[in-house]
Design an enzyme around this catalytic site. Structure first.
Site, short mmCIF file in Angstrom:
data_model
loop_
_atom_site.label_atom_id
_atom_site.label_comp_id
_atom_site.label_asym_id
_atom_site.label_seq_id
_atom_site.Cartn_x
_atom_site.Cartn_y
_atom_site.Cartn_z
N ALA A 76 0.86 -1.19 0.00
CA ALA A 76 0.00 0.00 0.00
C ALA A 76 0.89 1.23 0.00
O ALA A 76 2.05 1.18 0.46
CB ALA A 76 -0.90 -0.02 1.23
N GLY A 119 0.75 -5.15 0.69
CA GLY A 119 -0.39 -5.23 -0.23
C GLY A 119 -0.02 -5.86 -1.57
O GLY A 119 -0.89 -6.41 -2.25
N GLU A 122 -0.36 -9.38 -1.04
CA GLU A 122 -1.78 -9.67 -0.83
C GLU A 122 -2.56 -9.68 -2.14
O GLU A 122 -3.42 -10.54 -2.34
CB GLU A 122 -2.37 -8.65 0.15
CG GLU A 122 -1.84 -8.88 1.57
CD GLU A 122 -2.15 -7.74 2.52
OE1 GLU A 122 -1.87 -6.57 2.17
OE2 GLU A 122 -2.70 -8.01 3.60
N GLU A 142 4.44 -5.14 7.20
CA GLU A 142 3.65 -4.10 7.87
C GLU A 142 4.07 -3.90 9.32
O GLU A 142 3.97 -2.80 9.87
CB GLU A 142 2.15 -4.42 7.81
CG GLU A 142 1.53 -4.30 6.43
CD GLU A 142 1.62 -5.55 5.58
OE1 GLU A 142 2.40 -6.47 5.93
OE2 GLU A 142 0.93 -5.61 4.55
N1 CAA Z 1 4.63 3.28 -0.48
C1 CAA Z 1 5.08 4.46 -0.98
N2 CAA Z 1 6.27 4.59 -1.57
C2 CAA Z 1 7.05 3.51 -1.65
C3 CAA Z 1 6.67 2.26 -1.14
C4 CAA Z 1 5.38 2.17 -0.54
N3 CAA Z 1 4.89 1.01 -0.07
N4 CAA Z 1 7.65 1.37 -1.36
C5 CAA Z 1 8.63 2.05 -1.99
N5 CAA Z 1 8.27 3.33 -2.16
C6 CAA Z 1 9.06 4.41 -2.78
C7 CAA Z 1 10.19 4.87 -1.88
O1 CAA Z 1 9.74 5.79 -0.91
C8 CAA Z 1 11.14 5.46 -2.88
O2 CAA Z 1 10.69 6.76 -3.20
P1 CAA Z 1 11.76 7.99 -3.32
O3 CAA Z 1 12.65 7.59 -4.46
O4 CAA Z 1 10.91 9.17 -3.60
O5 CAA Z 1 12.48 8.02 -2.02
C9 CAA Z 1 10.95 4.60 -4.12
O6 CAA Z 1 9.68 3.91 -3.94
C10 CAA Z 1 12.03 3.53 -4.23
O7 CAA Z 1 12.08 2.83 -2.99
P2 CAA Z 1 13.46 2.59 -2.19
O8 CAA Z 1 14.41 3.71 -2.43
O9 CAA Z 1 13.10 2.27 -0.78
O10 CAA Z 1 13.98 1.31 -2.97
P3 CAA Z 1 14.90 0.15 -2.39
O11 CAA Z 1 15.26 -0.70 -3.56
O12 CAA Z 1 16.00 0.70 -1.57
O13 CAA Z 1 13.96 -0.71 -1.38
C11 CAA Z 1 11.94 -1.82 -0.73
C12 CAA Z 1 12.86 -1.40 -1.89
C13 CAA Z 1 12.63 -2.84 0.16
C14 CAA Z 1 10.70 -2.47 -1.36
C15 CAA Z 1 11.53 -0.58 0.09
O14 CAA Z 1 11.08 0.44 -0.79
C16 CAA Z 1 10.44 -0.82 1.09
O15 CAA Z 1 10.69 -1.39 2.14
N6 CAA Z 1 9.19 -0.40 0.77
C17 CAA Z 1 8.08 -0.50 1.69
C18 CAA Z 1 7.55 -1.91 1.76
C19 CAA Z 1 6.40 -2.00 2.75
O16 CAA Z 1 6.55 -1.70 3.93
N7 CAA Z 1 5.22 -2.44 2.29
C20 CAA Z 1 4.03 -2.56 3.09
C21 CAA Z 1 3.16 -1.34 2.97
S1 CAA Z 1 1.79 -1.36 4.08
C22 CAA Z 1 0.62 -2.36 3.35
O17 CAA Z 1 0.81 -2.87 2.27
C23 CAA Z 1 -0.65 -2.55 4.15
C24 CAA Z 1 -1.58 -3.56 3.60
O18 CAA Z 1 -1.59 -4.68 4.01
C25 CAA Z 1 -2.55 -3.19 2.59
#
Ligand code: CAA
Length: 268
Positions: A76, A119, A122, A142
């Site tokens: 998400a 998500g 999911e 999460e």
């Molecule tokens: N939401 C918004 N932006 C996101 C994102 C997310 N879930 N995941 C990545 N991005 C963005 C980053 O903020 C970054 O943006 P900027 O360049 O503007 O800084 C861009 O995408 C690239 O990401 P990274 O620089 O972090 O890339 P990376 O290769 O170093 O890492 C990653 C990749 C491990 C996937 C890391 O981005 C990450 O941990 N993302 C979040 C994953 C997460 O926590 N997902 C769960 C979300 S909550 C959810 O999904 C609830 C549900 O059940 C519905």
């Protein structure tokens, strides 16, 4: 940005997905590369809009849902979620619209490369088959954000990989590789990333050649197993099987076998 031409009703500009349709196969490609295909509200609206069109489109038998080589979807959209309060969840029922993907009646194949997190994992699990590239990573991180999964990560994951592995993933926020996902039964196949598209299309073509009403009934029968006891599921399966005997395609399939030829399904 692409427009969808709808004969009736409104036309939606697609900003977050790319949609293509050919030879009974529709492909939805998640397309927010700057955010690793994070699933913002608008993206989910666009998917639901397309699925609604496809549910009425008899030309399409199967859907492929894919992302990029780097990310299927990283969950998400955290930027969109960060300031939300309970009251807005109560009013808007955040995440509920995602469930439309799981209600789609025709087969959907998730073609997953790179991150399928939160998500992203999911919505892959809402699909019927997951084919993974060898670089795919699955997880429910999460917990690291101080929250829990909300689109089936505590439900479908358990049914897919079992309690112990689901607990490990949800409680620790760790990820598993494509190979591990295969060992746990989360995905049906792992292929080198350069073969992902071809492998997915081959499966989609195989499915697309079947009778559409029979595909819908087969999917319905399998999904019922998640919601019912074995004996109720068996009764439902038998009734659906029996109902196929009203269809021309069932007759054609059996006659083609007896006459030693390929069936020509007419989808009725
Ligand atoms: N939401 C918004 N932006 C996101 C994102 C997310 N879930 N995941 C990545 N991005 C963005 C980053 O903020 C970054 O943006 P900027 O360049 O503007 O800084 C861009 O995408 C690239 O990401 P990274 O620089 O972090 O890339 P990376 O290769 O170093 O890492 C990653 C990749 C491990 C996937 C890391 O981005 C990450 O941990 N993302 C979040 C994953 C997460 O926590 N997902 C769960 C979300 S909550 C959810 O999904 C609830 C549900 O059940 C519905």
């Amino acid at each position: 940005m692409s427009k969808i031409d709808r004969t009736r009703g409104s036309i939606m500009e697609l900003e977050n997905i790319i949609f293509k349709k050919a030879n009974k196969i529709a492909t939805i490609t998640l397309n927010r590369p700057k955010f690793l295909n994070a699933l913002c509200d608008q993206l989910i609206k666009e998917i639901n809009y397309i699925l609604d069109l496809l549910s009425k489109d008899d030309e399409v038998h199967v859907v492929i849902l894919k992302g990029s080589h780097k990310a299927f979807a990283a969950g998400a959209d955290i930027n969109e979620m960060k300031d939300l309060k309970l009251i807005s969840h109560i009013k808007k029922d955040f995440i509920k619209p995602w469930e439309e993907i799981s209600k789609f009646k025709k087969p959907i194949i998730a073609s997953v490369a790179g991150y399928a997190l939160g998500g992203g994992c999911e919505i892959a699990m809402m699909c019927d088959v997951i084919i993974a590239a060898d670089n795919a990573k699955f997880g429910q991180p999460e917990i690291n954000l101080g929250t829990i999964p909300a689109a089936g990560g505590t439900q479908r994951l358990v049914k897919s990989v079992g309690k112990s592995k689901a607990m490990e993933l949800v409680l620790s926020g760790s990820t598993i590789s494509a190979e591990e996902a295969l060992n746990y039964g989360l995905v049906s196949k792992v292929v080198p990333i350069e073969d992902l598209d071809n492998t997915t299309i081959n499966l989609a073509e195989n499915i697309a050649n079947k009778s559409l009403p029979i595909l819908i009934l087969a999917k319905e029968a399998i999904l019922r197993s998640f919601e019912s006891t074995l004996s109720e599921g068996m009764i439902n399966e038998r009734r659906l099987f029996q109902s196929t005997f009203e269809l021309e395609d069932r007759k054609e399939g059996m006659m083609a076998f007896i006459e030693k030829r390929s069936p020509k399904f007419k989808n009725n």
